[in-house]
Motif scaffolding. Sequence first.
Motif, PDB file in Angstrom:
ATOM      1  N   GLU A  28      50.962  29.194  29.084  1.00  0.00           N
ATOM      2  CA  GLU A  28      51.071  29.048  30.540  1.00  0.00           C
ATOM      3  C   GLU A  28      52.482  28.628  30.946  1.00  0.00           C
ATOM      4  O   GLU A  28      52.983  29.031  31.991  1.00  0.00           O
ATOM      5  CB  GLU A  28      50.050  28.030  31.051  1.00  0.00           C
ATOM      6  N   GLN A  62      47.802  31.743  38.051  1.00  0.00           N
ATOM      7  CA  GLN A  62      46.648  32.577  38.356  1.00  0.00           C
ATOM      8  C   GLN A  62      46.233  32.306  39.792  1.00  0.00           C
ATOM      9  O   GLN A  62      45.787  31.210  40.125  1.00  0.00           O
ATOM     10  CB  GLN A  62      45.486  32.267  37.411  1.00  0.00           C
ATOM     11  N   LYS A  67      42.773  38.064  43.087  1.00  0.00           N
ATOM     12  CA  LYS A  67      42.919  37.675  41.687  1.00  0.00           C
ATOM     13  C   LYS A  67      44.139  38.384  41.088  1.00  0.00           C
ATOM     14  O   LYS A  67      44.046  39.512  40.607  1.00  0.00           O
ATOM     15  CB  LYS A  67      41.651  38.004  40.903  1.00  0.00           C
ATOM     16  N   LYS A  69      48.257  37.568  39.119  1.00  0.00           N
ATOM     17  CA  LYS A  69      49.101  36.611  38.407  1.00  0.00           C
ATOM     18  C   LYS A  69      50.516  36.660  38.958  1.00  0.00           C
ATOM     19  O   LYS A  69      51.018  37.721  39.324  1.00  0.00           O
ATOM     20  CB  LYS A  69      49.124  36.916  36.905  1.00  0.00           C
TER      21      LYS A  69
END
Length: 292
Positions: A28, A62, A67, A69
């Motif tokens: 991440e 996110q 939805k 990125k």
Amino acid sequence: MSASMKECLQLQLLEMEMLFSMFPNQGEVKLEDVNALTNIKRYLDGIREALPPKIEFVITLQIEEPKVKIDLQVTMPHSYPYVALQMFARSPELDRQQQLLLNKGLTSYIGTFDPGELCVCAAIQWLQDNSASYFLNRKLVDEPSTQAKPVKNTFLRMWIYSHHIYQQDLRKKILEVGKRLDVTGFCMTGKPGIICVEGFKEHCEEFWHTIRYPNWKHISCKHAESIETEGDGQDLRLFHSFEELLLEAHGDYGLRNDYHMNLGQFLEFLKKHKSEHVFQILFGIESKSSDS
């Protein structure tokens, strides 16, 4: 109020600790140099004498609705948070115009912070709260308004210095990125390697982030020139396209790469493009006119 380098680096480590606690999953937060934080700690403890490289990383966010990125690229100058942070948000779901608008909004928000305030966590929250509207249909985003006021953009020209540029893969990448983005300029290969990139600020910063990532370390932006404009910036450009600049090398070294480019030819090239003043900035040598 000025702050010591030690204080700035301590604040940067504190913010990185907060980020790793917010994003504990592997991948991440991706540091460009995995040893960056360790080197800063060694520097603060007096074990390392040389100033460590800047902290550079990418955080993958996110977004829940829609939805998608977003990759947030961040560079912390040594004097951050007392100087501006460098950051750029990108997503494959955004077209170029939407990405431009998203980064303009993000930059405007970060500009409201006072010197000394940490702002990466706040920038992440802003993206999570506000990015959804930028993923709307392009037609809605681009639809002109008869009441719209002229939008001011920042036209930027960056002068980038590298010890050398030889590798074919790297040269190919630089040209591909330059042609993909709406930028003009040149890449002078050899030793030293010089890159000039000009265009809207967001495009130049994306170019700068892209060519450096993930591991080009011996490269720096020596000089930047910015101008506010309400137009498309075409009248401000010194170059008509983004091309590779090949000059003669000093000496005959056969297949060896260790050769120096003809800086006299480079100076004449700069004069032709009204950029003679940059020669001294790049090399610390005052340019001399050929007819003097």
